[in-house]
Design an enzyme around this catalytic site. Structure first.
Site, PDB file in Angstrom:
ATOM      1  N   CYS A   1       0.835  -1.210   0.000  1.00 45.25           N
ATOM      2  CA  CYS A   1       0.000   0.000   0.000  1.00 45.25           C
ATOM      3  C   CYS A   1       0.869   1.259   0.000  1.00 45.25           C
ATOM      4  O   CYS A   1       1.512   1.568   1.000  1.00 45.25           O
ATOM      5  CB  CYS A   1      -0.929  -0.050   1.204  1.00 45.25           C
ATOM      6  SG  CYS A   1      -1.605   1.510   1.722  1.00 45.25           S
TER       7      CYS A   1
ATOM      8  N   CYS B   1       0.107   3.996   2.589  1.00 46.43           N
ATOM      9  CA  CYS B   1       0.515   3.576   3.940  1.00 46.43           C
ATOM     10  C   CYS B   1       1.975   3.959   4.163  1.00 46.43           C
ATOM     11  O   CYS B   1       2.359   4.427   5.236  1.00 46.43           O
ATOM     12  CB  CYS B   1       0.377   2.065   4.092  1.00 46.43           C
ATOM     13  SG  CYS B   1      -1.301   1.466   3.897  1.00 46.43           S
TER      14      CYS B   1
END
Lengths: 109, 315
Positions: free
Chosen positions: A34, A37
């Site tokens: 991700c 993230c």
């Protein structure tokens, strides 16, 4: 820069280290695939420094720990959930700025 | 004139990193300011197949790692902090940070980028993170074996619809026109994929959920008919909105949508102030464009700093 103030929790440890924590606890649910993230990673580490002793900042890898994200209905990451006395206070989804995260954390103080 | 830096670059996506590379190699006293980790929207991208030089394609992640390593090799100074506002008037520009610090410079390149646009329909905001997503790379793995929808017909929408078929059993693309805008090779792949269905001339009217998140999308067709789509996720990939909240819109000229107006040399309406990447008003937003514009903006700034050319402010 690894930061030892950020607590890395697993499904097994969640009840003990987050729900049972005497401090309010902000958990960052993330995964290695991700991008956003990764983008908020440095901010999470700064928050861990700044709220040291007042709020426990934690991270959970949703790839390795599917049970807890499932329990909280997480279907997008990063999701940050703030816990106090084992209860969910509030949550934010997406790579938000530090100001918004500060605002979130302050709801538990 | 006293300033902390000759040049400040605001934003660390491909435009900012490219500008930073040129600045570092040009021995300009420069600072790149980024609010998170570098990357910008490339971090939302699963796979990049159209950046020259990467013949096998490259993940968005890895491309940014390489760009960051490239500026680090030449010693670009970077600062990780959020900018709260800018004062671009006068020869010395001031960058105000959220942490209360201020940094000054003689020239500045604005690479604040853009973010996914929202649909603005009922249920969208409430169900964001619970079935409504703007990042297929991030959230795709949560939809293993499920049926989902993608809204949009451009490159991003169709490329990511293809990516999502790795997880979902069925992906329905909802597009308001009767043909796609995506690059032909991407279209061909989508039409050949039996997990992808299309709803043409269709618009999302409402996103509905139960306690667990999204469970239905109400779609209206251009002819007035409607349908329900029982999906657990909806990925909204309908273009971008400018990250212009920190920009002084009373000082800078922007277009109707809020993107910065600049000329072919990346000069904005203010001398010494440049724009590059997705924040610029332009037709095409590509990683390779952003990188090219970053380089161009930095070279324009170098010329300005050397006094060889003062921004005309004309477009």
């Amino acid at each position: 820069m690894a930061n030892d103030k950020v607590l890395h929790v697993t499904d097994d440890e969640f009840d003990n280290k987050v729900v049972g924590n005497s401090l309010p606890c902000l958990v960052d649910f993330w995964a290695p695939w991700c991008g956003p993230c990764k983008a908020i990673g440095p901010v999470i580490e700064e928050l861990a420094e700044e709220f040291d002793g007042k709020v426990q900042i934690a991270k959970m890898n949703v790839d390795d720990n599917p049970a807890t994200p499932g329990k909280f209905g997480i279907r997008a990451i990063p999701t940050l959930i703030l816990f106090k006395d084992g209860e969910v206070v509030d949550k934010i989804t997406g790579a938000v700025g530090k100001a918004q995260l500060n605002e979130l954390i302050n709801k538990a103080l | 004139m006293q300033a902390d830096y000759q040049l400040i670059i605001v934003g660390g996506g491909p435009a900012g990193l490219s500008a930073g590379l040129y600045a570092a190699r040009g021995r300009v006293k420069a600072l790149l300011i980024e609010k998170g980790a570098p990357g910008g929207q490339v971090l939302l991208t699963d796979w990049v197949d159209n950046y020259p030089g990467f013949a096998e394609g490259i993940s968005g992640f890895e491309l940014i790692d390489k760009m960051t390593a490239h500026v680090d090799r030449f010693g670009l100074e970077k600062k990780f902090a959020a900018v709260s506002k800018l004062d671009l008037r006068g020869p010395v520009k001031t960058v105000f940070l959220e942490n209360g610090e201020q940094v000054t410079c003689l020239s500045i390149i604005l690479c604040t980028g853009a973010r996914p646009r929202t649909l603005g329909v009922e249920g969208e905001k409430e169900l964001t993170g619970q079935g409504v997503s703007y990042c297929a790379t991030c959230d795709g793995p949560f939809y293993k074996g499920q049926e989902i929808a993608v809204v949009g017909g451009g490159n991003t929408a169709i490329q990511e619809a293809l990516h999502l078929t790795k997880f979902a059993d069925k992906v329905t693309v909802i597009h308001r026109r009767d043909e796609l805008r995506a690059t032909k090779i991407v279209q061909e792949k989508a039409f050949a994929n039996d997990r992808i269905d299309f709803l043409w001339n269709a618009q999302v009217k409402k996103i509905e959920g139960n306690g667990n998140g999204v469970n239905n999308v109400k779609v209206a067709f251009n002819d007035g008919s409607t349908t329900d789509l029982a999906v657990t996720g909806i990925f909204i990939l309908i273009g971008v909105a400018p990250n212009n909240e920190i920009l002084p819109l009373d000082q800078l000229q922007v277009d109707d949508a809020g993107f910065i107006l600049s000329n072919t040399e990346m000069e904005t309406s203010i001398p010494g102030v440049y724009a590059a990447g997705d924040i610029r008003s332009k037709n095409f937003r590509q990683i390779v464009n952003a990188a090219g514009e970053g380089a161009n903006a930095e070279l324009s700034a170098e010329q300005f700093l050397a006094g060889r050319k003062h921004g005309t402010g004309q477009h």
